[in-house]
Design a protein around this motif. Structure first.
Motif, PDB file in Angstrom:
ATOM      1  N   ASN A 120      26.657 -20.127  34.732  1.00 44.94           N
ATOM      2  CA  ASN A 120      28.598 -19.936  34.907  1.00 44.94           C
ATOM      3  C   ASN A 120      28.655 -21.366  36.006  1.00 44.94           C
ATOM      4  N   SER A 121      28.421 -22.565  35.277  1.00 46.58           N
ATOM      5  CA  SER A 121      28.723 -23.196  36.232  1.00 46.58           C
ATOM      6  C   SER A 121      30.770 -23.372  36.036  1.00 46.58           C
ATOM      7  N   PRO A 122      30.829 -24.514  37.235  1.00 47.41           N
ATOM      8  CA  PRO A 122      32.395 -24.647  36.971  1.00 47.41           C
ATOM      9  C   PRO A 122      32.499 -25.888  36.993  1.00 47.41           C
ATOM     10  N   ALA A 123      31.620 -26.716  36.645  1.00 46.14           N
ATOM     11  CA  ALA A 123      31.456 -28.768  35.854  1.00 46.14           C
ATOM     12  C   ALA A 123      30.168 -28.849  35.103  1.00 46.14           C
ATOM     13  N   ILE A 124      30.190 -29.306  33.724  1.00 47.09           N
ATOM     14  CA  ILE A 124      28.740 -30.739  33.279  1.00 47.09           C
ATOM     15  C   ILE A 124      28.899 -31.338  33.385  1.00 47.09           C
ATOM     16  N   ILE A 125      28.447 -32.054  33.939  1.00 48.87           N
ATOM     17  CA  ILE A 125      28.373 -33.504  33.131  1.00 48.87           C
ATOM     18  C   ILE A 125      27.701 -34.228  32.297  1.00 48.87           C
ATOM     19  N   PHE A 126      28.306 -35.117  31.199  1.00 48.40           N
ATOM     20  CA  PHE A 126      27.129 -34.816  30.538  1.00 48.40           C
ATOM     21  C   PHE A 126      27.496 -36.180  30.087  1.00 48.40           C
ATOM     22  N   LEU A 127      25.708 -36.689  29.743  1.00 49.22           N
ATOM     23  CA  LEU A 127      24.802 -38.138  29.976  1.00 49.22           C
ATOM     24  C   LEU A 127      25.098 -38.696  28.232  1.00 49.22           C
TER      25      LEU A 127
END
Length: 216
Positions: A120-127
């Protein structure tokens, strides 16, 4: 926040508030993480941040495919094939999680639901790293990821690096317009933590004498 406090406060959070993070804050975190070391300053990493409607589309697609087997860019090894020491740590982790909740069923339900809904995170950082990278680039992007998480903690944010978010790379490639020549390494869910039982769990670490060896 003092460095020791930052390191000790960082732990994997599995439920986030419905509270957005500004692009300015995320940019500051990534910019600081760019100080991470890399082989001959190759800086192989790229960071793609999913938010808003794009992230909601990703989450919805993942929920639909929750029962499907994943096909991440990095192959997953069966846990029984890991080293004995690693297996023992994983077993201890599962044992501790179950006993962190009132009962096994609740532990299983909370952990499964969190994973399925990408926490339920408001953002995901994809690397990512280039597909033609040296194997050392995996070390480099790991350093980059850790610095991201420490920088986030320093700003009062919480994170969890997770396999689940890169379980279906084709979904991420389509929604995030990832280049075909990049390997999707990991997703880091980021946000403000909720005050729930699942977020108070912190995994144990091996005794320092089992990890650190000196020889004069």
């Amino acid at each position: 926040m003092e460095f020791k406090e930052t390191v000790n406060n960082r732990h994997s959070v599995r439920d986030f508030k419905n509270q957005s993070i500004s692009q300015k804050t995320l940019t500051e975190i990534i910019k600081l993480a760019q100080k991470s070391p890399s082989w001959v300053n190759s800086q192989p990493w790229k960071a793609y941040v999913a938010m808003g409607d794009t992230l909601n589309e990703i989450k919805n697609e993942y929920v639909k495919r929750a029962s499907e087997k994943g096909n991440p860019d990095f192959p997953v090894m069966h846990r029984k094939d890991w080293s004995l020491a690693a297996q023992e740590n994983m077993q201890q982790w599962r044992h501790d999680i179950v006993h962190h909740f009132p009962n096994f069923d609740e532990a299983h339900e909370k952990m499964s639901s969190a994973s399925i809904h990408l926490f339920n995170s408001p953002a995901i950082i994809f690397l990512t790293i280039p597909k033609n990278s040296s194997s050392w680039s995996i070390f480099d992007v790991g350093s980059f990821a850790q610095t991201i998480m420490l920088a986030a903690t320093d700003k009062g944010l919480a994170t969890i690096p997770n396999y689940t978010s890169v379980k279906f790379p084709e979904v991420i490639r389509q929604r995030m317009n990832l280049p075909d020549d990049e390997t999707l390494v990991v997703g880091i869910s980021i946000g403000y933590p909720t005050d729930t039982t699942i977020n108070t769990f912190q995994s144990k670490r091996e005794p320092i004498n089992d990890v650190l060896k000196f020889k004069d």
